[in-house]
Scaffold this motif. Structure first.
Motif, short mmCIF file in Angstrom:
data_model
loop_
_atom_site.label_atom_id
_atom_site.label_comp_id
_atom_site.label_asym_id
_atom_site.label_seq_id
_atom_site.Cartn_x
_atom_site.Cartn_y
_atom_site.Cartn_z
N THR A 9 42.06 36.02 41.13
CA THR A 9 42.07 35.21 42.34
C THR A 9 41.12 34.01 42.31
O THR A 9 41.24 33.13 43.14
CB THR A 9 41.71 36.08 43.57
OG1 THR A 9 40.43 36.69 43.36
CG2 THR A 9 42.76 37.14 43.82
N HIS A 25 46.63 40.10 46.27
CA HIS A 25 46.36 40.36 44.86
C HIS A 25 46.20 41.86 44.60
O HIS A 25 46.58 42.35 43.52
CB HIS A 25 45.12 39.58 44.41
CG HIS A 25 44.93 39.58 42.92
ND1 HIS A 25 44.07 40.44 42.29
CD2 HIS A 25 45.51 38.84 41.95
CE1 HIS A 25 44.12 40.22 41.00
NE2 HIS A 25 44.99 39.25 40.77
N LEU A 54 49.07 35.14 38.73
CA LEU A 54 48.22 36.22 39.24
C LEU A 54 47.51 36.94 38.10
O LEU A 54 46.52 37.64 38.33
CB LEU A 54 49.06 37.20 40.06
CG LEU A 54 49.65 36.61 41.34
CD1 LEU A 54 50.61 37.59 41.99
CD2 LEU A 54 48.56 36.20 42.31
N LYS A 89 43.26 37.69 48.52
CA LYS A 89 42.68 38.83 47.80
C LYS A 89 43.43 40.11 48.13
O LYS A 89 43.66 40.94 47.24
CB LYS A 89 41.20 38.98 48.16
CG LYS A 89 40.31 37.92 47.57
CD LYS A 89 38.87 38.14 48.00
CE LYS A 89 37.94 37.10 47.42
NZ LYS A 89 36.54 37.33 47.86
#
Length: 106
Positions: free
Chosen positions: A68, A95, A64, A92
């Protein structure tokens, strides 16, 4: 204690999908280690176990820390279902949880 975290992201599913008959939203969960933020496992609420497993394999091994874009590119390159945009949106969203956690720990 556990050295991993679970992140979740959500997105609206398109109409006409088998999964949308069960759920109105798609959920993606990501288990990542807290040191390098590498994805150890991932899952989603797509309708079939095969699709869920396939999605998990797509994300496994990505960090991560890289954002993304590599994950999105992988989904676009390998998943050709109606839920492609929902999967990307949910990743997303997950994230964002990673960004929140890392910001809090500074």
């Amino acid at each position: 204690m556990n050295k991993t975290v679970m992140l979740a992201g959500h997105a609206k599913l398109p109409q006409g999908m088998a999964a949308s008959e069960l759920h109105q939203t798609l959920t993606v969960t990501i288990e990542a280690d807290k040191k390098y933020w590498v994805i150890i496992d991932a899952s989603c609420t797509l309708a079939t176990g095969h699709a869920q497993h396939f999605f998990g394999q797509l994300l496994k091994g990505y960090s991560l820390l890289e954002g993304t874009e590599p994950i999105i590119h992988r989904i676009e390159e390998h998943y050709y279902g109606k839920a492609q945009s929902a999967l990307i949106s949910a990743v997303k969203d997950a994230h964002k949880q990673y960004l929140y956690i890392t910001k809090q720990s500074k």
